[in-house]
Scaffold this motif. Structure first.
Motif: not given
Length: 485
Positions: A13-20, A38-48
């Motif tokens: 989740a932190k990576m999602a915030n940073d990417l956003t 990036l809404t579903n990052l924890p489910e879809t994965g960082v690469e996707e």
């Protein structure tokens, strides 16, 4: 070939915030439109999630530059040169009756450590996170170093603090930001404490050390869409099957739930009709979380709606000591003490800000502190804080002596939130126009106090718990309908 190390849910989740945030900066400076989510990052994965598309916008560079200049406005230090914002936090000056003398040397040292981290690492960044309603994952390592996760729990890597020490730690974080305090309170005084009080030895050894280090994050799922104050009437069910349990139902307002790795879930046993507890590890099918948006208070806390559809929990993750709502109430009695200290911490921070502000800010050629009305309001705030601190301290001591009753815990929480409401409202008045800006803490604290006034038992329900104890008459159940004449 080396395996890629797995990330915890909160790290993802932190990576999602940073990417956003980085993508937002790209869009701003390169004049790009972005499609993707990036809404579903924890489910879809960082690469996707990183497969986003960038394209030039139709606006000209000149237009973009003009918009940026218009949106930037004045820096807060230029807009209000006489007033220091809360990003530079003031010295604590609210202990007028020297309640510090009631603390042990260990408790004073703990408070000093938490205060330093809160002032130096949380205060400078927190207003922006509050505005964006995002969680500041960057502060988690600093909170971990404080070694306060686990609070009063002894062993399993937990600090074994006194009740006063644990309450002080949460209050000191709340002095700077109530949301960060709530994050730690949910993790420590609800989820971890439930495992410590109601879990088996194997469960404690398996989960508590990682939670104490904040390597993994927890949440606590009791409240449901249909059951808030009436928590003992839960609708979520737990049905026994071979090797475990199937959970079905919904939970609401669950703090930390969007990124937590472990969730303590309460459900009604389909056979016994009693409330049982379960340790749920996120990631398996049948468990989904959606963030609750558009809150006006505790915006940094990531509250979520949880849906459980045939979610399987193995027998080893059923809390063996959680066999009825009475066991849940034992956990709530302890957590209610700490929650009673959150309004104390919030009020301390507001007072400290106002005390500095009234001396810095000048009108009619003199500091606001020279006006009689301002002094009266400041003193009323100070008086409230002294009484709140004494109530909070005494509540802790009653619990440590084994004398605290549920009514005393409820009165403590109800009364401190009520007095804090008055204190923060006075602070908002004292800051005038600046009292509605998050940069000066008071507006943020004013909003953050409202959910605290409600959670862990509303003011009214806590008052009725105490009322039942002092009168011997329960008033919770709705009165029976009178028969027609």
């Amino acid at each position: 070939m080396m395996a890629t190390p797995s990330l915890s849910t909160w790290e993802t989740a932190k990576m999602a915030n940073d990417l956003t945030r980085r993508i937002s900066l790209l869009r701003k400076h390169l004049n790009l439109e972005i499609s993707g989510s990036l809404t579903n990052l924890p489910e879809t994965g960082v690469e996707e999630a990183m497969s986003l598309h960038l394209r030039p916008t139709s606006a000209s560079n000149a237009q973009a530059k003009e918009e940026e200049n218009l949106s930037s406005g004045l820096d807060i230090s230029l807009a209000f040169p006489q007033a220091t914002p809360s990003s530079t936090f003031p010295q604590s000056v609210s202990d007028y009756y020297q309640i510090d003398d009631l603390l042990t040397s260990e408790e004073r040292a703990l408070r000093a450590r938490v205060r330093e981290v809160s002032e130096k690492e949380i205060a400078p960044i927190i207003a922006k996170y509050w505005e964006r309603a995002e969680f500041p994952f960057e502060i988690v390592p600093s909170l971990a170093k404080l070694k306060i996760a686990g609070g009063t729990i002894k062993g399993y890597g937990c600090p074994g603090l006194s009740v006063v020490g644990s309450a002080l730690a949460m209050a000191e974080i709340a002095r700077v930001d109530a949301s960060c305090s709530t994050f730690m309170m949910v993790h420590t005084c609800l989820a971890m404490l439930t495992i410590a009080m109601c879990g088996s030895e194997e469960q404690k050894e398996k989960y508590l050390p990682s939670l104490a280090r904040l390597d993994t994050i927890s949440c606590w799922a009791l409240t449901e869409p249909d059951y808030g104050s009436d928590a003992s009437s839960l609708g979520t069910t737990a049905t026994k099957v071979k090797g475990g349990w199937l959970l079905n139902g919904q939970k609401r307002w669950i703090g930390n739930s969007t990124f937590a790795d472990v969730c303590v879930v309460f459900a009604r046993n389909a056979e016994t009709n009693e409330i049982n507890g379960f340790i749920v590890k996120k990631g398996a099918s049948g468990f989904s979380v959606k963030k609750i948006e558009n809150k006006i208070g505790l915006r940094i806390v990531q509250n979520g709606d949880i849906v459980l559809r045939g979610f399987f929990v193995p027998d080893e993750d059923r809390l063996t000591g959680m066999n009825s709502f009475k066991d849940t109430a034992k956990v709530l009695a302890v957590s209610r003490i700490v929650v009673a200290w959150q309004p104390i911490g919030i009020s301390m921070g507001v007072y400290d800000i106002c005390h500095r502000y009234l001396q810095e800010r000048k009108q009619f050629g003199v500091p606001l502190a020279s006006f009689q009305l301002c002094q009266e309001k400041l003193v009323r705030m100070l008086g409230n804080i002294q009484a709140m601190m004494l109530i909070g301290w005494r509540l802790c001591k009653l619990y440590e002596a084994g004398k605290m009753t549920p009514g005393q815990a409820s009165l403590g929480k109800a009364w401190t939130t009520l007095r804090a409401r008055e204190t923060v409202a006075l602070g908002r008045e004292l800051l005038g126009g600046n009292g509605i800006l998050a940069d000066f803490l008071v507006a943020k604290a004013f909003c953050d106090l409202e959910p605290i006034y409600t959670y862990e038992g509303t003011y009214d329900v806590n008052s009725l718990v105490t009322g039942r104890e002092v009168t011997g008459i329960a008033s919770f159940k709705a009165p029976k309908r009178r028969s027609a004449l």
